[in-house]
Scaffold this motif. Structure first.
Motif, mmCIF file in Angstrom:
data_model
loop_
_atom_site.group_PDB
_atom_site.id
_atom_site.type_symbol
_atom_site.label_atom_id
_atom_site.label_comp_id
_atom_site.label_asym_id
_atom_site.label_seq_id
_atom_site.Cartn_x
_atom_site.Cartn_y
_atom_site.Cartn_z
ATOM 1 N N GLY A 1 0.812 -1.216 0.000
ATOM 2 C CA GLY A 1 0.000 0.000 0.000
ATOM 3 C C GLY A 1 0.847 1.268 0.000
ATOM 4 N N VAL A 2 1.964 1.230 0.744
ATOM 5 C CA VAL A 2 2.831 2.408 0.817
ATOM 6 C C VAL A 2 3.474 2.656 -0.546
ATOM 7 C CG1 VAL A 2 4.765 3.453 2.013
ATOM 8 C CG2 VAL A 2 3.251 1.916 3.235
ATOM 9 N N GLU B 1 2.174 1.736 -3.399
ATOM 10 C CA GLU B 1 1.095 2.226 -4.257
ATOM 11 C C GLU B 1 0.863 3.722 -4.005
ATOM 12 O OE1 GLU B 1 -2.909 0.888 -3.502
ATOM 13 O OE2 GLU B 1 -3.252 0.637 -5.643
ATOM 14 N N ALA B 2 0.907 4.122 -2.740
ATOM 15 C CA ALA B 2 0.719 5.537 -2.419
ATOM 16 C C ALA B 2 1.801 6.379 -3.082
ATOM 17 C CB ALA B 2 0.737 5.740 -0.905
ATOM 18 N N ALA B 3 3.047 5.899 -3.031
ATOM 19 C CA ALA B 3 4.148 6.639 -3.659
ATOM 20 C C ALA B 3 3.917 6.735 -5.168
ATOM 21 C CB ALA B 3 5.476 5.956 -3.357
ATOM 22 N N GLN B 4 3.443 5.631 -5.760
ATOM 23 C CA GLN B 4 3.151 5.666 -7.204
ATOM 24 C C GLN B 4 2.060 6.686 -7.508
ATOM 25 O OE1 GLN B 4 2.425 1.418 -7.637
ATOM 26 N NE2 GLN B 4 4.053 1.316 -9.164
ATOM 27 N N SER B 5 1.056 6.739 -6.626
ATOM 28 C CA SER B 5 -0.045 7.674 -6.867
ATOM 29 C C SER B 5 0.441 9.123 -6.771
ATOM 30 C CB SER B 5 -1.186 7.431 -5.876
ATOM 31 O OG SER B 5 -0.916 8.044 -4.636
ATOM 32 N N MET B 6 1.583 9.345 -6.112
ATOM 33 C CA MET B 6 2.121 10.703 -6.026
ATOM 34 C C MET B 6 3.088 10.995 -7.164
ATOM 35 S SD MET B 6 3.010 10.877 -2.049
ATOM 36 C CE MET B 6 2.237 9.633 -1.095
ATOM 37 N N GLY B 7 3.254 10.027 -8.059
ATOM 38 C CA GLY B 7 4.130 10.255 -9.204
ATOM 39 C C GLY B 7 5.587 9.925 -8.951
ATOM 40 N N ALA B 8 5.858 8.989 -8.006
ATOM 41 C CA ALA B 8 7.247 8.606 -7.756
ATOM 42 C C ALA B 8 7.747 7.692 -8.867
ATOM 43 C CB ALA B 8 7.359 7.885 -6.413
ATOM 44 N N SER B 9 9.009 7.873 -9.280
ATOM 45 C CA SER B 9 9.606 7.008 -10.289
ATOM 46 C C SER B 9 10.095 5.736 -9.597
ATOM 47 C CB SER B 9 10.771 7.721 -10.956
ATOM 48 O OG SER B 9 11.804 7.897 -10.009
ATOM 49 N N PRO B 10 10.333 4.665 -10.363
ATOM 50 C CA PRO B 10 10.823 3.431 -9.736
ATOM 51 C C PRO B 10 12.073 3.670 -8.873
ATOM 52 C CG PRO B 10 10.200 2.988 -11.994
ATOM 53 C CD PRO B 10 10.062 4.473 -11.796
ATOM 54 N N GLN C 1 12.958 6.431 -7.369
ATOM 55 C CA GLN C 1 12.554 7.143 -6.147
ATOM 56 C C GLN C 1 11.891 6.187 -5.165
ATOM 57 O OE1 GLN C 1 10.219 10.289 -8.031
ATOM 58 N NE2 GLN C 1 11.684 11.813 -7.289
ATOM 59 N N VAL D 1 11.377 4.854 -0.509
ATOM 60 C CA VAL D 1 10.325 4.067 0.157
ATOM 61 C C VAL D 1 10.844 2.688 0.580
ATOM 62 C CG1 VAL D 1 8.000 3.109 -0.014
ATOM 63 C CG2 VAL D 1 8.549 5.246 -1.196
ATOM 64 N N ASN E 1 -6.364 7.352 -11.785
ATOM 65 C CA ASN E 1 -4.971 7.837 -11.843
ATOM 66 C C ASN E 1 -4.043 6.804 -12.481
ATOM 67 O OD1 ASN E 1 -4.833 6.010 -9.765
ATOM 68 N ND2 ASN E 1 -4.170 7.475 -8.222
ATOM 69 N N LEU F 1 -3.305 3.807 -11.738
ATOM 70 C CA LEU F 1 -2.585 2.787 -10.965
ATOM 71 C C LEU F 1 -2.941 1.430 -11.562
ATOM 72 C CD1 LEU F 1 -2.899 3.941 -7.245
ATOM 73 C CD2 LEU F 1 -0.843 3.863 -8.642
ATOM 74 N N ARG G 1 3.587 10.355 -14.568
ATOM 75 C CA ARG G 1 4.054 10.660 -13.211
ATOM 76 C C ARG G 1 3.819 12.132 -12.884
ATOM 77 N NH1 ARG G 1 8.233 6.672 -14.137
ATOM 78 N NH2 ARG G 1 9.829 8.165 -14.733
ATOM 79 N N ARG H 1 0.118 12.734 -12.303
ATOM 80 C CA ARG H 1 -0.350 12.197 -11.028
ATOM 81 C C ARG H 1 -0.166 13.178 -9.876
ATOM 82 N NH1 ARG H 1 1.944 6.110 -11.461
ATOM 83 N NH2 ARG H 1 0.145 5.141 -12.451
ATOM 84 N N PHE I 1 -6.189 6.490 1.256
ATOM 85 C CA PHE I 1 -6.506 5.061 1.247
ATOM 86 C C PHE I 1 -7.163 4.622 2.554
ATOM 87 C CE2 PHE I 1 -2.813 6.085 -1.244
ATOM 88 C CZ PHE I 1 -2.965 5.367 -2.421
ATOM 89 N N ASN J 1 -1.646 4.105 4.447
ATOM 90 C CA ASN J 1 -0.426 3.946 3.651
ATOM 91 C C ASN J 1 0.614 5.029 3.891
ATOM 92 O OD1 ASN J 1 -1.745 1.767 2.671
ATOM 93 N ND2 ASN J 1 -2.088 2.569 0.619
ATOM 94 N N LEU K 1 4.339 6.314 5.399
ATOM 95 C CA LEU K 1 5.673 5.757 5.604
ATOM 96 C C LEU K 1 5.838 5.550 7.110
ATOM 97 C CD1 LEU K 1 7.538 8.225 3.253
ATOM 98 C CD2 LEU K 1 7.329 5.784 2.862
ATOM 99 N N PHE L 1 7.206 14.256 1.857
ATOM 100 C CA PHE L 1 7.572 13.233 0.877
ATOM 101 C C PHE L 1 7.163 13.553 -0.574
ATOM 102 C CE2 PHE L 1 6.383 9.046 -1.037
ATOM 103 C CZ PHE L 1 7.656 8.586 -1.271
ATOM 104 N N LEU M 1 9.665 14.422 -3.752
ATOM 105 C CA LEU M 1 9.582 13.673 -5.017
ATOM 106 C C LEU M 1 9.498 14.630 -6.196
ATOM 107 C CD1 LEU M 1 6.990 10.799 -4.340
ATOM 108 C CD2 LEU M 1 9.482 10.612 -4.434
#
Lengths: 220, 339
Positions: free
Chosen positions: A119-120, A122-131, A133, A138, B57, B59, B83, B86, B93, B97, B99, B110, B114
């Motif tokens: 989930g964490v 996924e949350a980072a992905q939803s914020m636009g984090a690159s792999p 990052q 994370v 979005n 996902l 990205r 987004r 959630f 979720n 950190l 965070f 980013l």
């Protein structure tokens, strides 16, 4: 048994063991850590799927891991000679130690990172984090306590391997145990080196667990 | 007021290939959300609502169909462009979720880090956001030291950090108790009003939709089966799925009057509750049995519904219906399975 010469021998042996183990662990992590990360990231439903690479790495790691360390130690003699110039002594032993433990460390790192809540990520992905990052900001920080426990286990395993190297003139406490205990039947010397090894393992394990506990913020 | 569309979903289909063949999660969904509204997507578990919100979005990649957010067709973007896009879509959630190894403040920083904001700027902005969600005193706390409601507030602050136009809420209150749920919902409403952020709320609870949404889509078995204003759907639910969501207390009251004729009477906030029933009984000279009643506040208006068991005599029934008609009260005959 505790003559001046013997004490010096033990002291030197312990120092050599520490040198071998610490340098090997460090070098093995330089290889194993990125390898473990790649294993997780490249999985079929990972954050950067590369199924081909994942499979090849998996097979390679399993191959290396299935060879018993003592066999690997002997089999790698030419490689060790090519790198260090000799296959004897503690510096030479570092080569097989690194090659033998890097795959094992990769697997440990892999399982630590997999413990990170999906989930964490996924949350980072939803914020636009690159792999990249996600790995750096994370996965690794969130897995830090588990990685620390893994490092304690890795270091004690490498210590065990280093003692095995005593049979082929690998230096350190293992060599003392073999030379005096096995070849000269000086059981007391062997037992004393054994006690030293037990103490060192305990110390590493205990310190590792304490650090892991201290840095884990999931506990209140 | 001219309504501007901020999200448009066209012909969205999502299939998953699992062990037992293909599973259709969503089929041919068309939906559009206006700027500044709070839009609810409600459905029972397994209806596909979490997949739907993840398709907004990207996902989850849709199998077919197109998704537009802010005028951009997300499904046509490269990974890098996606990205970037987004950052304009916040998300919270059910399980927060956060950190777990970072403080509340660092969690909010965070997404800013980013996005390449420098540490000092990020902290300044994070402190402002902590103020908005009312947790300034918790900036150095770790998630494990916070309650569920506080964790969700931090998650909301984090989702707002990059000043998104849209906030997606995936069952954001489902892990919270009723009191905390209400406080989180009112925070969302406040954010919607103060910052003008469009909010999409995914939930399986009707009370969440009633509390904050202006429009709602009902999702059932991979399809949108009903779509309209919350009031409209509350007054005249057309589908069985909508009725199931409206009457969650099915077990209660079902013991009496099974097989009898039932009437559902809706009070839309214009007419007061009790006098209607009392007057109706007096005027028609026929008793009714109250099977179910509740009132809820929808967008500031108190609305209620009541299910009454009608008398046996046909003539008394037609008198009651005539009376309700003269009073301009909405009613419909319902089957006993709504209870």
């Amino acid at each position: 048994m505790f003559s001046k010469e013997m004490l010096k021998l033990f002291l030197e042996g312990t120092a050599e063991t520490f040198y071998m183990v610490l340098v090997s662990t460090l070098a093995a992590y330089l290889i194993g850590l990125p390898l473990g990360v790649v294993l997780v990231v490249s999985e079929k439903d990972g954050i950067r799927p590369m199924p081909g690479l994942n499979r090849i790495l998996g097979i390679l790691i399993n191959l290396l891991r299935s060879a018993p360390f003592l066999i690997l130690l002997v089999a790698l003699t030419p490689v060790t000679r090519a790198i260090v110039g000799t296959s004897l002594g503690s510096t030479a032993t570092i080569v097989p130690l690194v090659i033998g433990s890097a795959p094992f460390i990769a697997r440990m790192v892999e399982s630590s990172i997999k413990e990170v809540d999906a989930g964490v990520i996924e949350a980072a992905q939803s914020m636009g984090a690159s792999p990249m990052q996600i790995v750096m900001r994370v996965m690794l920080p969130e897995a830090k306590p588990s990685l620390t426990v893994g490092a304690a286990i890795a270091i004690t395993t490498i210590l065990g391997y280093s003692a095995m190297a005593g049979f082929v003139g690998g230096g350190g406490l293992g060599t003392i145990a073999v030379n005096y205990g096995v070849y000269r039947y000086q059981t007391d010397v062997m037992l004393f080196t054994l006690a030293l090894l037990v103490l060192i393992v305990q110390a590493f394990q205990e310190v590792g667990m304490r650090i892991a506990n201290r840095i884990d913020k999931r506990k209140k | 007021m001219e309504q501007k569309e901020i999200i448009r979903i066209e012909g969205l289909t999502k299939r998953f290939s699992g062990k037992n063949g293909e599973v259709v999660a969503l089929e041919n969904i068309d939906l559009s959300v206006n700027e500044g509204e709070i839009f609810g997507i409600i459905g029972l578990s397994g209806a596909g609502k979490s997949t739907l919100v993840r398709c907004i979005n990207l996902l989850e990649r849709p199998t077919a169909g197109r998704v537009f957010v802010n005028g951009q067709e997300l499904s046509s973007l490269s990974d890098k462009e996606l990205r970037l896009a987004r950052r304009g879509i916040g998300m919270i959630f059910q399980q927060f979720n956060l950190l777990m190894q970072s403080t509340a403040l660092d969690n909010i920083c965070f997404p800013l880090l980013l996005a390449g904001v420098n540490k000092k700027e990020a902290e300044k902005r994070a402190l402002e956001l902590l103020e908005i969600v009312g947790l300034s005193d918790k900036k150095n706390a770790y998630p494990a030291q916070l309650s569920g409601g506080q964790k969700q507030r931090i998650a909301i602050a984090r989702a707002l950090a990059n000043e998104p136009k849209v906030l997606l809420c995936d069952e954001a209150t489902s892990a919270l108790d009723p009191t905390t749920t209400r406080s989180i919902l009112s925070l969302l409403k406040e954010i919607n009003e103060r910052l003008g952020i469009t909010i999409i709320v995914i939930t399986h609870e009707m009370r969440v939709v009633e509390e904050i949404c202006s429009r709602v889509a009902i999702l059932d078995a991979s399809h949108v089966v009903e779509l309209g204003s919350v009031q409209e759907i509350f007054r005249k639910p057309k589908t069985a799925a909508a009725r199931r969501l409206l009457f969650p207390g099915k077990e209660n009251g079902a013991a009496v009057g099974i097989g009898e004729r039932l009437l559902r009477i809706v009070f839309d906030g214009m007419t007061p509750f009790e006098p209607v029933i009392a007057n109706m009984v007096l005027a028609c000279g026929a008793p009714v049995n109250i099977m179910f009643a509740n009132t809820r506040a929808i967008e500031g208006k108190t609305v209620g519904q009541m299910i009454v068991q009608l008398p046996e005599s046909e003539e008394a029934v037609s008198r009651i219906e005539a009376y309700l008609n003269t009073q301009n009260i909405t009613f419909e005959e319902v089957k006993e399975d709504v209870l």
